[in-house]
Scaffold this active site. Structure first.
Site, short mmCIF file in Angstrom:
data_model
loop_
_atom_site.label_atom_id
_atom_site.label_comp_id
_atom_site.label_asym_id
_atom_site.label_seq_id
_atom_site.Cartn_x
_atom_site.Cartn_y
_atom_site.Cartn_z
N SER A 83 0.96 -1.42 -0.06
CA SER A 83 -0.03 0.07 0.16
C SER A 83 0.97 1.37 0.00
O SER A 83 2.06 1.35 0.55
CB SER A 83 -0.89 0.13 1.30
N ILE A 84 0.18 2.40 -0.50
CA ILE A 84 1.10 3.66 -0.42
C ILE A 84 1.13 4.07 0.95
O ILE A 84 2.31 4.49 1.20
CB ILE A 84 0.12 4.62 -1.44
N GLY A 85 0.22 3.86 1.63
CA GLY A 85 0.39 4.07 3.41
C GLY A 85 1.60 3.43 3.88
O GLY A 85 2.34 4.25 4.62
N GLY A 86 1.42 1.94 3.54
CA GLY A 86 2.59 1.31 4.39
C GLY A 86 3.90 1.90 4.06
O GLY A 86 4.62 1.99 4.78
N ASN A 87 4.01 2.20 2.69
CA ASN A 87 5.45 2.79 2.40
C ASN A 87 5.85 3.94 2.94
O ASN A 87 6.80 4.09 3.21
CB ASN A 87 5.36 2.92 0.63
N ASP A 99 10.58 5.55 -2.79
CA ASP A 99 10.60 6.35 -4.00
C ASP A 99 9.27 7.23 -4.07
O ASP A 99 9.30 8.23 -4.58
CB ASP A 99 10.24 5.44 -5.32
N LEU A 139 -2.29 6.57 9.39
CA LEU A 139 -2.29 7.54 8.49
C LEU A 139 -3.50 7.30 7.56
O LEU A 139 -3.69 6.07 7.14
CB LEU A 139 -0.88 6.97 7.32
N PHE A 561 24.97 -25.36 -9.58
CA PHE A 561 25.88 -24.34 -9.80
C PHE A 561 27.49 -24.77 -9.22
O PHE A 561 28.11 -24.01 -8.88
CB PHE A 561 25.68 -23.02 -9.89
N GLU A 1024 29.16 -25.35 -18.45
CA GLU A 1024 29.87 -24.02 -17.77
C GLU A 1024 30.79 -23.38 -18.77
O GLU A 1024 30.63 -22.13 -18.43
CB GLU A 1024 31.08 -24.82 -16.71
C1 LIG Z 1 11.18 -6.51 -2.83
C2 LIG Z 1 10.67 -5.15 -2.49
C3 LIG Z 1 10.99 -4.17 -3.30
C4 LIG Z 1 10.68 -2.78 -3.08
N1 LIG Z 1 10.98 -1.67 -3.75
C5 LIG Z 1 10.79 -0.64 -3.57
C6 LIG Z 1 11.36 0.42 -4.11
O1 LIG Z 1 12.17 0.52 -4.97
N2 LIG Z 1 10.77 1.61 -3.84
C7 LIG Z 1 9.76 1.93 -2.74
O2 LIG Z 1 9.49 3.07 -2.75
N3 LIG Z 1 9.27 0.87 -2.17
C8 LIG Z 1 9.71 -0.50 -2.46
N4 LIG Z 1 9.22 -1.36 -1.75
C9 LIG Z 1 8.35 -1.14 -0.62
C10 LIG Z 1 6.72 -1.20 -1.00
O3 LIG Z 1 6.62 -0.04 -1.51
C11 LIG Z 1 6.45 -1.37 0.23
O4 LIG Z 1 6.81 -2.59 0.98
C12 LIG Z 1 4.98 -1.15 0.45
O5 LIG Z 1 4.57 -0.04 -0.09
C13 LIG Z 1 4.81 -1.28 1.79
O6 LIG Z 1 3.18 -1.53 1.87
P1 LIG Z 1 2.38 -2.89 2.77
O7 LIG Z 1 0.90 -2.32 2.46
O8 LIG Z 1 2.88 -3.94 2.44
O9 LIG Z 1 2.98 -2.19 4.22
P2 LIG Z 1 2.85 -2.93 5.53
O10 LIG Z 1 4.11 -3.77 5.58
O11 LIG Z 1 1.42 -3.37 5.90
O12 LIG Z 1 3.27 -1.61 6.44
C14 LIG Z 1 4.50 -1.12 6.87
C15 LIG Z 1 4.53 -0.49 8.24
O13 LIG Z 1 3.50 0.69 8.03
C16 LIG Z 1 2.58 0.40 9.03
N5 LIG Z 1 1.27 1.10 8.36
C17 LIG Z 1 0.56 0.48 7.27
N6 LIG Z 1 -0.44 1.28 6.86
C18 LIG Z 1 -0.52 2.16 7.92
C19 LIG Z 1 -1.48 3.12 7.97
N7 LIG Z 1 -2.44 3.42 7.48
N8 LIG Z 1 -1.42 3.91 9.32
C20 LIG Z 1 -0.24 3.65 10.05
N9 LIG Z 1 0.69 2.58 10.12
C21 LIG Z 1 0.28 1.71 8.85
C22 LIG Z 1 2.48 -0.98 9.10
O14 LIG Z 1 1.87 -1.33 10.52
C23 LIG Z 1 3.95 -1.35 9.20
O15 LIG Z 1 4.69 -1.23 10.32
C24 LIG Z 1 9.66 -2.60 -2.07
C25 LIG Z 1 9.22 -3.84 -1.36
C26 LIG Z 1 9.70 -4.96 -1.72
C27 LIG Z 1 9.24 -6.41 -0.97
#
Ligand SMILES: Cc1cc2nc3c(=O)[nH]c(=O)nc-3n(C[C@H](O)[C@H](O)[C@H](O)COP(=O)(O)OP(=O)(O)OC[C@H]3O[C@@H](n4cnc5c(N)ncnc54)[C@H](O)[C@@H]3O)c2cc1C
Length: 1091
Positions: A83-87, A99, A139, A561, A1024
């Site tokens: 999610s955008i919020g998680g990020n 990003d 958030l 490998f 190889e």
């Molecule tokens: C392999 C990989 C590559 C990635 N590459 C990039 C990249 O290049 N650039 C980039 O920007 N991101 C990157 N990401 C990050 C990705 O964008 C984030 O993992 C993702 O956006 C997080 O979202 P989620 O919903 O899984 O968050 P979650 O894991 O669910 O949440 C992350 C944290 O935020 C908290 N949280 C979530 N939502 C809320 C809310 N509404 N209010 C308060 N707390 C909240 C959760 O409790 C947790 O602590 C990558 C991730 C992976 C796994």
């Protein structure tokens, strides 16, 4: 998601996606409001829709660019759930290098948060700058304003918005965190040049707590008329603003990227004079930098967004019907069940009742006494059954975890650990997760009292004479008289140095085993291993059992490998020891981190050489001092000198002498890795040739050409392995590849490209390989059942290399010589079954690329005997009935008690067990000298497979090996900390090739060199050697860098040839950019200003 490992257990989880307020995305007349739980994918789709509500086309472009940037975040499935919020919260709370924060700050986004009943709306910048938000804060949403022409109220009619985002990352299409990201928004108007009304410059992910605005630069630029001078001052200010925190890797490179990106963004607005771009047109529409770049072919963002990832590929194979169905490109055996997920790998075997799971605790110190191990969360973790260490080895057993002909290594460190990554214990628990958590929480009490400092460099090993012995029969032989060769030389390079690092195997399936105690003190172990026989020997020794009590079964290996040869033994043995002690089945499936830390990898080495050569480029003498870092255990390291020299001798060096030391250090034991030693040897050879060419100011290709072997010199360097003159196909391959890849024409085109393009340079390179192979004894067994179906066992293990497919083809071919009806479809009747160390003994190693052919030959021996046995019956039946059908023949043979099971042991002749393979590759690359990114435009490969047993399988091997080689030469950075502990230990830090980093066009010709009398059905190995061809990409990159350096010198008005430079391995972006000049933009602008 993924980045921060979840180690805690919580009672409850709330899925935010089910809270409607958090999952909506909408817009009003001012902004887009995105609920915090909206996935990144949904945001992308929304932004790409045309009705985002932006009043201006500029605004729509901005949203499109935000969406395009978001498409490079992680991968599709992560964007679909992340999610955008998680990020944003990860970025805010944990300083995740996001990003999204960077691009959203650039467009003045705000966020709404709720703490208890309190609602707040603040700018994204303010949000990030706050202390980590409390877990009770939520958030709610992110607001992205719709854009008209104003940024901060400035700018009016006649002004235009330009917006661009940037990200320099090891993978251009994403799935890798960036070294730096940036987003710039500018409002400009045109009045006698371009005037900046307003600008927002945001940078992130460069080793900063969160994305920042470069306000000083913004202030400086606001109101300015853009010119070279203004740009020069601005880039200087950016360098001062984007400073990575202490300890950030490639800090100077990251700062230089900030300069590059600002330059890329603003330079299209600047009239640099006629030399570039022709200045700014009156029409500002479309003055987004990326668009304007197409006019002048000069300033491009270097991002791959609009270009196709791959263009095309050509695959040429020549199959022969002489040995039908051998030679046919038949579909790989088991590929359908692999693709569907039905294939059963070790971890797919259902756990037997009562099964436990193991996780290794390993040392993080290179040399220390182990005073104790405490599992912190032991008490909280229900389900931890035991912690198994060397103390649990039964009486009569030994602390042994692996074995080669060069010695044994312990299973667990005893009271002394001798390298970081050495297993100390195995935690055994009810689930794999509990075991992992427990192992992760282990605190090891170390003590270094009275211990010498560890040996962590090869130089230190030399100082302390810490070496592994190389048996004389394995030490390569010198050629000619070095002093004499040097005396003949017109030029000399003395004591030049090369350093090479390691490479991880990165097989898909990590190390895994399942041990099941059986009746009467027996043990059955399912192991993903390339050498079950040795696992059997080691387990028996460790448990103090006779070898017939231990059965090791391997059906297939999910990529080896070389890493699942010696390094798989301790994994199987640890499970067996735990199972033996607890009398319960024990299995483990290593997590990627543990796997990468404990399994060693390719051998790093340091090479010092002196070379003498004639003015025409012909080398007359070469001396090498090679220090190989073998780590703490001998493993297979004593064969390394032979392997390095085997491929290095591809050129006629005149005289060749060397001193090679296999150093024993306090690093994890280095082990076999696809082309072990050979890939380094090939690289060393190319580096020397490149150096010779640069001293002589000659084309490298001509220096290569003049030093290629004649058959006579090949004989001198390789002796008996050289075979007969017609078998030496390299010269023909070399010429044919030059023609088929249109090398001469492309060199010209590249010259023109380099003249026309300032910020992108291209290079092309052709390299040969000579690879020495050894065929080893291998057993086989063929049995024919009542219904005419055939079951085959071989010593070789199916590692994905197609061994079973070739074995099946060989069985069908050899049995069909009985000459009866129904043998055309024999292939469908053959099944190759798992390797079982008690069923087929002397299985040996599956390694060195030749186990497919030796397994095939073993099977052929069996089939020949079967045909002999069936012959009389077939003749009899033929006389009686006229025609004989396969099924009828076999049924009758069973009735007549013909022995229809044959065991064989193929032992190759001493005079034909070694042979040479040849190939060549031409690669063309393009580097972006502003970012250091390398794009492989095209690779053409021609590889001698003899008469390929299965051209489709060999083609896959060639392509796969080549790509793995690209990983070694260009991408895979293998880092350790000061204690030697591997820190490139995950997909976050270790970047294997992906679709966007392989050649855009890959042409492969599986070359059929006809009859090779002494080979198995005239075939040659493919597993190889083609990996070595990837050095062509590295050499082409070097050629492109040379062009960049030439240009840089011309800007500084320095005449004369470029100083010699070396391109490190892997040639990752910072390495390339560093050689092109971290201050290249400043130097360019200075050159304009001093004109
Ligand atoms: C392999 C990989 C590559 C990635 N590459 C990039 C990249 O290049 N650039 C980039 O920007 N991101 C990157 N990401 C990050 C990705 O964008 C984030 O993992 C993702 O956006 C997080 O979202 P989620 O919903 O899984 O968050 P979650 O894991 O669910 O949440 C992350 C944290 O935020 C908290 N949280 C979530 N939502 C809320 C809310 N509404 N209010 C308060 N707390 C909240 C959760 O409790 C947790 O602590 C990558 C991730 C992976 C796994």
């Amino acid at each position: 998601m993924g980045y921060y490992k979840e180690l805690e257990h919580y009672d409850r989880y709330i899925d935010l996606r089910y809270v409607p307020e958090l999952s909506m995305i909408r817009r009003n007349e001012k902004e887009i409001i995105i609920g915090a739980a909206v996935t990144i994918s949904r945001v992308i789709v929304f932004l790409k829709e045309n009705d985002t509500g932006n009043s201006s086309s500029d605004g729509k472009q901005v949203f499109l660019k935000i969406a395009n940037h978001m498409e490079k975040i992680a991968s599709g499935f992560i964007r679909n759930s992340g999610s955008i919020g998680g990020n944003l919260v990860m970025a805010q709370r944990k300083h995740f290098p996001s990003d999204i924060t960077t691009i959203l700050i650039a467009v003045s986004s705000t966020v709404s948060i709720m703490t208890g009943h309190k609602h707040e709306t603040l700018t994204l910048e303010e949000f990030l700058a706050r202390p980590p938000i409390h877990t009770r804060s939520v958030l709610l949403s992110i607001q992205v304003p719709l854009l008209d022409r104003k940024i901060n109220g400035n700018g009016g009619s006649g002004s235009k918005l330009a917006f661009e985002t940037y990200r320099a990352s090891p993978r251009p299409l994403g799935n890798a965190l960036p070294y730096l990201n940036a987003a710039f928004l500018v409002n400009v108007s045109h009045a006698n040049g371009v005037i900046v009304n307003d600008i927002r410059l945001v940078f992130g992910a460069y080793g900063t707590k969160h994305s920042i605005r470069a306000r000083k630069v913004e202030d400086y630029l606001s109101g300015k008329r853009l010119s070279a001078n203004v740009l020069y001052e601005a880039v200087k200010l950016v360098k001062g603003a984007v400073i990575p925190e202490f300890g950030t890797s490639y800090a100077a490179y990251r700062s230089s990227l900030a300069v590059s990106f600002l330059f890329q963004f603003l330079s299209p607005f600047v009239n640099f004079g006629s030399a570039i771009c022709g200045g700014l047109s009156d029409e500002l529409v479309g003055h987004l930098p990326k668009d304007s770049s197409t006019n002048c072919n000069e300033i491009s963002t270097g991002q791959l967004v609009n270009s196709a990832v791959l263009s095309s590929a050509k695959q040429e194979v020549q199959s022969g019907r002489e040995y039908y169905p051998v030679g046919e490109p038949t579909t790989k055996s088991g590929s359908a069940i692999q693709a569907s997920g039905e294939a059963v790998y070790v971890d797919d075997i259902p756990s037997p009742p009562n099964c436990l799971h193991g996780a290794f605790i390993y040392s993080t110190k290179p040399l220390a006494h182990v005073r104790g191990v405490e599992i912190k969360s032991y008490t909280q973790l229900n389900g931890v059954a035991a912690v198994i260490s060397y103390k649990d080895i039964p009486e009569g057993g030994e602390n042994v975890g692996s074995k080669t002909i060069f010695g044994v290594e312990p299973l667990f460190a005893d009271d002394l650990t001798r390298c970081a990554g050495e297993p100390i214990a195995l935690v055994v628990a009810e689930t794999q997760k509990s075991a992992n958590i427990a192992a992760n929480s282990a605190v090891i009490n170390y003590d270094t009292e009275n211990l010498d400092p560890p040996i962590l460099t090869v130089e230190e090993a030399v100082k302390r004479s810490s070496f592994f012995e190389v048996p004389p029969f394995l030490y390569p032989e010198k050629v000619g008289d070095f002093s004499k060769g040097m005396a003949e030389a017109d030029h000399k390079i003395l004591c030049s140095e090369i350093k090479l690092g390691s490479q991880n195997h990165f097989y898909m399936e990590t190390q895994t085993a399942l041990a099941v105690p059986d009746e009467d003190n027996c043990m059955v172990v399912y192991s993903s291993i390339q050498v079950p026989e040795y696992a059997q020997i080691v387990i028996a020794k460790c448990l103090g059992l006779p070898q017939h009590n231990v059965r090791v079964i391997t059906r297939r290996v999910g990529g080896g490998f070389g890493g699942k040869a010696i390094r798989a033994m301790p994994v199987a043995t640890a499970c067996a020891l735990a199972a033996h002690k607890l009398r319960r089945p024990v299995r483990t499936y290593l997590n990627r981190k543990t796997d990468m830390i404990i399994t060693g990898g390719r051998h790093p080495m340091k090479i010092t050489y002196s070379v003498g050569f004639k003015s025409n480029g012909k080398v007359t003498a070469l001396h090498l001092d090679i220090l190989i870092d073998a780590g703490i255990g001998a493993d297979i390291s004593p064969v390394m000198p032979l392997n390095v020299l085997g491929s290095l001798k591809k050129y006629n060096w005149g005289a060749l002498s060397f001193d090679i030391k296999v150093c024993k250090t306090n690093h994890s034991s280095k082990t076999a890795m696809r082309g072990p030693g050979e890939v380094q040897g090939s690289f060393i050879a190319e580096t020397i040739v490149e150096n010779v060419a640069s001293i002589l100011l000659m084309e490298v290709d001509s220096v290569r050409n003049i030093n290629l072997h004649t058959f006579e010199s090949l004989n001198v360097f390789y002796g008996g392995s050289a075979g007969e003159a017609p078998e030496y196909t390299l010269g023909e391959i070399w010429d044919k590849l030059g023609a088929s890849s249109c090398m001469v024409q492309r060199i010209k085109t590249i010259e023109q490209f380099n003249q026309r393009n300032r910020w992108h340079k291209r290079g092309i390179s052709r390299v040969p390989i000579v690879h020495q192979l050894i065929v080893r004894p291998t057993p086989g067994r063929v049995s024919i059942l009542w219904d005419g179906s055939i079951v085959v066992e071989v010593g070789g293990i199916e590692l994905g290399q197609g061994l079973w497919t070739k074995v099946k083809q060989m069985t069908a071919y050899a049995l069909s010589s009985i000459g009866c009806d129904g043998t055309e479809n024999l292939l469908e009747k053959v099944r190759v079954i798992q390797s079982d160390s008690l069923s087929l003994v002397q299985g040996g190693f599956t390694s060195g690329s030749t186990t497919s052919e030796s397994s095939c030959e073993a099977v052929r021996l069996c089939c020949n005997i079967l045909v002999e046995r069936l012959g009389p019956l077939k003749s009899k039946l033929q006389e009686q009935m006229g025609a004989v059908n396969w099924n009828a023949l076999i049924l009758q043979a069973h009735f007549e008690a013909v022995n229809l099971a044959v065991n064989s042991y193929y032992v190759p002749d001493l005079n034909s067990m070694q042979y040479l393979n040849y190939g060549a590759a031409v690669s063309e690359v393009e580097i972006d000298i502003l970012t250091g990114e390398t794009k492989i435009m095209q690779s053409d490969i021609m590889y001698d497979c003899g008469q390929s047993m299965n051209p489709a399988v060999d083609l896959g091997q060639i392509e796969g090996a080549f790509v793995q080689g690209i990983g070694f030469f260009m991408l895979e950075e293998y880092l350790t900390d000061a204690d030697g502990l591997t820190i490139s230990d995950s997909t976050w830090t270790y970047k294997i090739p992906t679709i966007d980093t392989i050649p855009k066009q890959l042409n492969v010709e599986v070359w059929n060199s006809g009859h090779n009398k002494k080979r198995v059905l005239s075939s040659k190995a493919s597993g190889e050697p083609p990996l070595l061809l990837a050095v062509s990409v590295h050499c082409a990159t070097r050629a492109a860098i040379k062009e960049a350096r030439k240009q840089l010198k011309s800007w500084s008005r320095i005449d004369g040839p470029d100083s010699a430079f070396q391109l490190d391995v892997p040639a990752i972006m910072p390495v390339v950019k560093n050689l092109c000049g971290l201050d290249i933009v400043e130097r360019y602008l200075e050159s304009l200003l001093t004109d």
